[in-house]
Scaffold this motif. Sequence first.
Motif, mmCIF file in Angstrom:
data_model
loop_
_atom_site.group_PDB
_atom_site.id
_atom_site.type_symbol
_atom_site.label_atom_id
_atom_site.label_comp_id
_atom_site.label_asym_id
_atom_site.label_seq_id
_atom_site.Cartn_x
_atom_site.Cartn_y
_atom_site.Cartn_z
ATOM 1 N N LYS A 131 0.850 -1.188 0.000
ATOM 2 C CA LYS A 131 0.000 0.000 0.000
ATOM 3 C C LYS A 131 0.890 1.244 0.000
ATOM 4 C CE LYS A 131 -3.962 -0.302 1.724
ATOM 5 N NZ LYS A 131 -5.089 -0.566 2.638
ATOM 6 N N VAL A 132 0.639 2.141 -0.944
ATOM 7 C CA VAL A 132 1.446 3.354 -1.061
ATOM 8 C C VAL A 132 1.285 4.213 0.194
ATOM 9 C CG1 VAL A 132 1.832 5.471 -2.385
ATOM 10 C CG2 VAL A 132 1.273 3.341 -3.572
ATOM 11 N N LYS A 133 2.419 4.647 0.722
ATOM 12 C CA LYS A 133 2.423 5.495 1.918
ATOM 13 C C LYS A 133 3.067 6.834 1.588
ATOM 14 C CE LYS A 133 3.794 3.560 5.744
ATOM 15 N NZ LYS A 133 4.654 2.821 6.696
ATOM 16 N N GLY A 134 2.459 7.912 2.066
ATOM 17 C CA GLY A 134 3.041 9.229 1.876
ATOM 18 C C GLY A 134 2.777 9.807 0.494
ATOM 19 N N MET A 143 1.191 10.533 -14.714
ATOM 20 C CA MET A 143 1.041 9.343 -13.897
ATOM 21 C C MET A 143 1.274 9.659 -12.429
ATOM 22 S SD MET A 143 2.816 5.600 -14.402
ATOM 23 C CE MET A 143 1.951 5.369 -15.948
ATOM 24 N N SER A 144 0.422 9.098 -11.563
ATOM 25 C CA SER A 144 0.506 9.404 -10.144
ATOM 26 C C SER A 144 0.059 8.200 -9.330
ATOM 27 C CB SER A 144 -0.376 10.613 -9.834
ATOM 28 O OG SER A 144 -0.252 11.014 -8.479
ATOM 29 N N PHE A 145 0.648 8.037 -8.150
ATOM 30 C CA PHE A 145 0.306 6.939 -7.241
ATOM 31 C C PHE A 145 0.003 7.532 -5.865
ATOM 32 C CE2 PHE A 145 3.225 5.411 -10.453
ATOM 33 C CZ PHE A 145 2.665 4.209 -10.881
ATOM 34 N N PRO A 146 -1.227 8.009 -5.643
ATOM 35 C CA PRO A 146 -1.566 8.640 -4.363
ATOM 36 C C PRO A 146 -1.515 7.648 -3.205
ATOM 37 C CG PRO A 146 -3.185 9.152 -6.068
ATOM 38 C CD PRO A 146 -2.325 8.050 -6.597
ATOM 39 N N GLU A 147 -1.377 8.184 -2.013
ATOM 40 C CA GLU A 147 -1.381 7.359 -0.809
ATOM 41 C C GLU A 147 -2.676 6.563 -0.732
ATOM 42 O OE1 GLU A 147 -0.302 7.757 3.927
ATOM 43 O OE2 GLU A 147 -0.891 9.556 2.815
ATOM 44 N N ASP A 213 1.811 -3.524 -11.624
ATOM 45 C CA ASP A 213 0.396 -3.150 -11.609
ATOM 46 C C ASP A 213 0.157 -2.196 -10.442
ATOM 47 O OD1 ASP A 213 -2.259 -3.005 -12.310
ATOM 48 O OD2 ASP A 213 -2.803 -5.007 -11.625
ATOM 49 N N ALA A 214 -0.891 -1.402 -10.548
ATOM 50 C CA ALA A 214 -1.267 -0.488 -9.473
ATOM 51 C C ALA A 214 -2.759 -0.225 -9.574
ATOM 52 C CB ALA A 214 -0.485 0.823 -9.580
ATOM 53 N N LYS A 215 -3.420 -0.115 -8.448
ATOM 54 C CA LYS A 215 -4.860 0.137 -8.471
ATOM 55 C C LYS A 215 -5.324 0.557 -7.076
ATOM 56 C CE LYS A 215 -6.177 -4.655 -7.463
ATOM 57 N NZ LYS A 215 -6.993 -5.802 -7.910
ATOM 58 N N TRP A 216 -6.579 0.973 -6.998
ATOM 59 C CA TRP A 216 -7.182 1.228 -5.701
ATOM 60 C C TRP A 216 -7.753 -0.078 -5.169
ATOM 61 C CZ3 TRP A 216 -6.354 5.508 -3.109
ATOM 62 C CH2 TRP A 216 -6.025 6.676 -3.800
ATOM 63 N N PRO A 217 -7.483 -0.410 -3.916
ATOM 64 C CA PRO A 217 -8.072 -1.633 -3.357
ATOM 65 C C PRO A 217 -9.580 -1.493 -3.264
ATOM 66 C CG PRO A 217 -7.043 -0.319 -1.632
ATOM 67 C CD PRO A 217 -6.688 0.339 -2.928
ATOM 68 N N ARG A 218 -10.269 -2.616 -3.229
ATOM 69 C CA ARG A 218 -11.732 -2.594 -3.199
ATOM 70 C C ARG A 218 -12.253 -1.826 -1.989
ATOM 71 N NH1 ARG A 218 -13.067 -8.969 -4.589
ATOM 72 N NH2 ARG A 218 -12.267 -8.936 -6.733
ATOM 73 N N SER A 219 -11.542 -1.917 -0.887
ATOM 74 C CA SER A 219 -11.974 -1.236 0.342
ATOM 75 C C SER A 219 -11.977 0.281 0.192
ATOM 76 C CB SER A 219 -11.071 -1.632 1.511
ATOM 77 O OG SER A 219 -9.723 -1.304 1.226
ATOM 78 N N ALA A 220 -11.209 0.779 -0.805
ATOM 79 C CA ALA A 220 -11.118 2.225 -0.989
ATOM 80 C C ALA A 220 -12.133 2.746 -1.992
ATOM 81 C CB ALA A 220 -9.716 2.616 -1.451
ATOM 82 N N LEU A 221 -12.815 1.814 -2.685
ATOM 83 C CA LEU A 221 -13.766 2.211 -3.733
ATOM 84 C C LEU A 221 -15.121 2.527 -3.132
ATOM 85 C CD1 LEU A 221 -12.808 -0.390 -6.489
ATOM 86 C CD2 LEU A 221 -12.049 1.968 -6.260
#
Length: 221
Positions: A131-134, A143-147, A213-221
């Motif tokens: 899980k991306v932190k910070g 392209m971006s990978f938010p916390e 790969d990168a995505k939002w976890p289901r819990s965040a949707l």
Amino acid sequence: MTTLAQRMKIARSHAKLTQKQLAEKAGVEQPAISQLETGKSLKSAHIAAIAKACGVSAIWLDKGIGEMTDGAPGFDANVEPASGPFRYYEYPEISWVQAGMPVEAVEISNVALCEVHPSDAWAGPNGFWLKVKGPSMTSPNGMSFPEGMVILVAPGFDVESSQFVVAKMVDTNEATFKQFIWDSGRAFLKPLNPSFPTVEMDGEWVLVGRVVDAKWPRSAL
């Protein structure tokens, strides 16, 4: 196993097309071709069109499965092959502390208790999610990978400049997620957020794996 970026270059070379010619033939923008060939894009909705323009197999181009061309005996080029069943893989989400450990040090009993996320990207037998932190990989544009996003890490995969990686410090096993840059014989770890510094990879750093790969976890949707 080749990467998508490598297969893109092989396919375009096979078709004897420039990036501009391939983009026009496939009906996509040229930057989309460039980003796939440099590894900045890890997947595309236009793979089938690009494969058709290059005269190669779409499943080979997308996943590296099967032969590059569909020229097997009995193959009818006028017949569209039916889509196969959707394939996905499941990998555990581990902690950043575990990510800095040697593969053999991550106990299976601990991994079994972790949340599991699916992906259609192959990350090898030891792949895992983090899980991306910070905010260091949050970009103001592009392209971006938010916390809070999760990234799929493939240990042992080859890494090219501009691809995204997880690296760790040898002494502390502290892991970090950055863009890998190779410039004039030197390696750097570059954040996408310009507020954070780029770090040179000297003897204190080693690569843990490439992000596939990168995505939002289901819990965040």
